[in-house]
Design a protein around this motif. Structure first.
Motif, mmCIF file in Angstrom:
data_model
loop_
_atom_site.group_PDB
_atom_site.id
_atom_site.type_symbol
_atom_site.label_atom_id
_atom_site.label_comp_id
_atom_site.label_asym_id
_atom_site.label_seq_id
_atom_site.Cartn_x
_atom_site.Cartn_y
_atom_site.Cartn_z
ATOM 1 N N VAL A 129 0.858 -1.189 0.000
ATOM 2 C CA VAL A 129 0.000 0.000 0.000
ATOM 3 C C VAL A 129 0.891 1.235 0.000
ATOM 4 C CG1 VAL A 129 -1.685 1.346 1.308
ATOM 5 C CG2 VAL A 129 -1.917 -1.140 1.168
ATOM 6 N N GLY A 130 0.567 2.175 -0.886
ATOM 7 C CA GLY A 130 1.324 3.421 -0.953
ATOM 8 C C GLY A 130 0.386 4.587 -1.167
ATOM 9 N N ASN A 131 0.914 5.777 -1.041
ATOM 10 C CA ASN A 131 0.079 6.956 -1.295
ATOM 11 C C ASN A 131 0.854 7.979 -2.112
ATOM 12 O OD1 ASN A 131 1.774 7.681 0.970
ATOM 13 N ND2 ASN A 131 0.477 9.488 1.217
ATOM 14 N N TYR A 132 0.098 8.835 -2.775
ATOM 15 C CA TYR A 132 0.700 9.896 -3.572
ATOM 16 C C TYR A 132 0.098 11.213 -3.116
ATOM 17 C CZ TYR A 132 2.353 12.614 -7.519
ATOM 18 O OH TYR A 132 2.984 13.563 -8.292
ATOM 19 N N ASP A 133 0.947 12.006 -2.464
ATOM 20 C CA ASP A 133 0.524 13.320 -1.977
ATOM 21 C C ASP A 133 1.615 14.319 -2.339
ATOM 22 O OD1 ASP A 133 -0.852 15.356 -0.787
ATOM 23 O OD2 ASP A 133 -0.282 14.818 1.265
ATOM 24 N N ILE A 142 -4.526 6.938 -2.462
ATOM 25 C CA ILE A 142 -4.056 5.673 -1.887
ATOM 26 C C ILE A 142 -4.037 4.592 -2.963
ATOM 27 C CG2 ILE A 142 -4.427 3.926 -0.127
ATOM 28 C CD1 ILE A 142 -3.756 6.694 0.985
ATOM 29 N N TRP A 143 -2.867 3.989 -3.137
ATOM 30 C CA TRP A 143 -2.693 2.936 -4.134
ATOM 31 C C TRP A 143 -2.545 1.581 -3.442
ATOM 32 C CZ3 TRP A 143 -2.645 2.916 -9.475
ATOM 33 C CH2 TRP A 143 -2.757 4.172 -10.085
ATOM 34 N N ILE A 144 -3.167 0.566 -4.009
ATOM 35 C CA ILE A 144 -2.994 -0.810 -3.544
ATOM 36 C C ILE A 144 -2.331 -1.597 -4.681
ATOM 37 C CG2 ILE A 144 -4.128 -2.913 -2.738
ATOM 38 C CD1 ILE A 144 -6.422 -1.175 -1.709
ATOM 39 N N VAL A 145 -1.188 -2.142 -4.403
ATOM 40 C CA VAL A 145 -0.427 -2.928 -5.391
ATOM 41 C C VAL A 145 -0.434 -4.371 -4.921
ATOM 42 C CG1 VAL A 145 1.788 -3.222 -6.555
ATOM 43 C CG2 VAL A 145 1.007 -0.920 -5.914
ATOM 44 N N PHE A 146 -0.724 -5.309 -5.819
ATOM 45 C CA PHE A 146 -0.934 -6.688 -5.366
ATOM 46 C C PHE A 146 -0.697 -7.675 -6.516
ATOM 47 C CE2 PHE A 146 -4.741 -4.830 -7.032
ATOM 48 C CZ PHE A 146 -5.305 -5.811 -7.834
ATOM 49 N N GLY A 147 -0.511 -8.918 -6.160
ATOM 50 C CA GLY A 147 -0.474 -10.012 -7.125
ATOM 51 C C GLY A 147 0.547 -9.824 -8.222
ATOM 52 N N SER A 183 -2.678 -3.278 -9.818
ATOM 53 C CA SER A 183 -2.834 -2.113 -8.933
ATOM 54 C C SER A 183 -4.221 -1.500 -9.099
ATOM 55 C CB SER A 183 -1.760 -1.062 -9.237
ATOM 56 O OG SER A 183 -1.924 -0.558 -10.551
ATOM 57 N N CYS A 184 -4.618 -0.780 -8.080
ATOM 58 C CA CYS A 184 -5.878 -0.045 -8.135
ATOM 59 C C CYS A 184 -5.810 1.106 -7.132
ATOM 60 C CB CYS A 184 -7.070 -0.956 -7.816
ATOM 61 S SG CYS A 184 -7.111 -1.525 -6.107
ATOM 62 N N ILE A 185 -6.733 2.041 -7.261
ATOM 63 C CA ILE A 185 -6.812 3.184 -6.353
ATOM 64 C C ILE A 185 -7.957 2.946 -5.374
ATOM 65 C CG2 ILE A 185 -7.187 5.678 -6.155
ATOM 66 C CD1 ILE A 185 -6.090 5.964 -8.975
ATOM 67 N N TYR A 186 -7.669 3.137 -4.067
ATOM 68 C CA TYR A 186 -8.703 2.919 -3.045
ATOM 69 C C TYR A 186 -9.723 4.051 -3.063
ATOM 70 C CZ TYR A 186 -10.917 2.469 1.509
ATOM 71 O OH TYR A 186 -11.837 2.346 2.522
ATOM 72 N N GLU A 187 -10.992 3.663 -3.015
ATOM 73 C CA GLU A 187 -12.072 4.634 -3.012
ATOM 74 C C GLU A 187 -12.537 4.845 -1.567
ATOM 75 O OE1 GLU A 187 -14.993 2.901 -5.545
ATOM 76 O OE2 GLU A 187 -13.722 2.956 -7.337
ATOM 77 N N ASN A 188 -12.195 5.991 -0.998
ATOM 78 C CA ASN A 188 -12.463 6.222 0.429
ATOM 79 C C ASN A 188 -13.818 6.880 0.703
ATOM 80 O OD1 ASN A 188 -11.980 8.726 -0.562
ATOM 81 N ND2 ASN A 188 -10.097 9.082 0.616
ATOM 82 N N ASN A 189 -14.650 6.955 -0.310
ATOM 83 C CA ASN A 189 -15.971 7.571 -0.098
ATOM 84 C C ASN A 189 -17.080 6.517 -0.013
ATOM 85 O OD1 ASN A 189 -15.848 6.752 -2.696
ATOM 86 N ND2 ASN A 189 -16.606 8.682 -3.608
ATOM 87 N N SER A 190 -16.697 5.260 0.104
ATOM 88 C CA SER A 190 -17.700 4.194 0.161
ATOM 89 C C SER A 190 -18.196 4.005 1.591
ATOM 90 C CB SER A 190 -17.090 2.890 -0.358
ATOM 91 O OG SER A 190 -18.009 1.819 -0.201
#
Length: 414
Positions: free
Chosen positions: A316-320, A364-369, A383-390
């Protein structure tokens, strides 16, 4: 339009991937060539068939580059990590190695091609229902070609030898063909190209060929019904009839015979020591040797990384403003994150508590598999971007798999 940058990256990775493996194989080959020469000298000095069989150990050498030993054995890791670091990160070293393979292949197989062209233009005769190619050059008989082998004799031998003597010479060349020696020589030349940084593969090639000649001599004597003395006299006649060297002779890549007196003397000594052998026993020995080689290759395959290895890591990483890794603790993250081939599933409350604890802000990025070729040597992840508004307890995030990308499919195939 193709993405040339991706294609160049794929080529660069391919060079690093194969160079890393081949350099490791070359390191093993230094040890093995010493072992084979030791076996020949000490244990098999009077065992012709065992001497020849010992060279079969080299069949496993090209497959040793992906052994887990290089990553999981601390002692081996300490010795080889510098080599791996160079081949995995210094592109110029990979290019030099690949250029060396190309140069060696041009030199070695260029001679084979030139020789085959020379032989194709020679006079042809039929002898005992066998097509023979005749040359005016004073060279010892040899055979060239793999799928359609061609036996070459000097014209002076055709004119001077009796029918029985010619039959013995032709039988010798046919025995090389039947025993597969031409294919063994071809495989050895491939090995010399791939592992060109080991000069001993070329230096000791004469011992490899000598062992094949000795085996061929023994089989011919056994099958011809002649005595070892009669067979040896035919070879001596060849030595008297032909000059030891010929400046006009083509570079005979395959078995062109013995051109030096020392080699003929050694060969005559082997013939003089001939004792009849049991064919069934030799066939059993060959079968056992074949099974041992198969078992060795299976063991190497079992203890090696696959061509493409599935990765189960999660990061898990983030870009700010700047990219930053928050965590690559797969064990911890796998308790909050799971995925299949279409969606990533995130336990919202646990994951957002985790982000808050780590002061993660921004995207927020999730990198996997994904997959990797060798540990530490370039892999590819989903990879995908986490959706924090759910508001869902489990957030389901769709993603586009890398398996749909042509270049990543090619990477898997390398």
């Amino acid at each position: 339009m193709p993405d040339w940058r991706q294609l160049a990256s794929l080529i660069n990775f391919g060079m690093a991937y194969y160079t890393t493996q081949l350099v490791r194989c070359a390191a093993f080959s230094f040890v093995l060539i010493g072992l084979v020469m030791l076996l020949r000298k000490i244990f098999f000095s009077e065992r012709t068939f065992f001497r020849g069989m010992s060279w079969a150990l080299f069949l496993a050498i090209p497959f040793l580059g992906r052994l887990k030993l290089f990553y999981e054995n601390e002692a081996v890791l300490k010795v080889t990590w510098r080599i791996t670091a160079v081949t995995a990160s210094w592109l110029w070293a990979d290019r030099i190695y690949m250029a060396g393979i190309l140069a060696a292949a041009i030199c070695i197989f260029g001679k084979r091609i030139r020789l085959q062209r020379t032989v194709a233009g020679m006079e042809k005769i039929m002898f005992e229902n066998v097509r023979i190619y005749v040359t005016d050059m004073n060279i010892t008989p040899f055979t060239v070609g793999l799928l359609k082998p061609k036996i070459v004799l000097p014209k002076v031998m055709e004119d001077s030898y009796s029918v029985e003597e010619l039959k013995a010479i032709v039988q010798h060349e046919q025995t090389h063909i039947r025993l597969g020696h031409l294919w063994f020589g071809f495989a050895w030349d491939i090995l010399r190209c791939l592992l060109w940084i080991n000069p001993f593969l070329t230096v000791f090639q004469k011992h490899f060929r000598a062992d094949m000649e000795d085996i061929c001599d023994r089989v011919c004597i056994q099958n011809s019904g002649k005595t070892a003395h009669e067979y040896g006299m035919v070879l001596l006649k060849t030595l008297k009839l032909l000059r030891p060297e010929s400046e006009t002779a083509p570079p005979a890549v395959t078995y062109a015979g013995e051109r030096e007196f020392a080699d003929m003397k050694r060969r005559m000594g082997e013939i003089a020591s001939f004792r009849p052998y049991q064919k069934k026993l030799c066939m059993c020995m060959a079968a056992v040797a074949f099974l041992m080689i198969v078992a060795m290759l299976l063991a190497v395959h079992t203890h090696s990384y696959a061509r493409c290895n599935e990765s189960k890591d999660i990061m898990v990483g983030n870009y700010d403003g700047n990219p930053q890794i928050i965590s690559y603790d797969t064990e911890e993250l796998s308790q909050m994150i799971s995925y299949d081939d279409r969606y990533v599933y995130v336990e919202r409350q646990a994951f957002e508590d985790f982000l808050e604890e780590n002061n993660a802000e921004g995207e927020i990025w999730i990198v996997f598999g994904g997959f990797y070729k060798l540990p530490g040597l370039t892999g590819v992840a989903e990879s995908c971007i986490y959706e924090n508004n759910s508001e869902d307890e489990v957030v389901r995030i769709p993603y586009e798999s890398i398996t749909d990308n042509l270049y990543f499919r090619l990477l898997k195939m390398l």
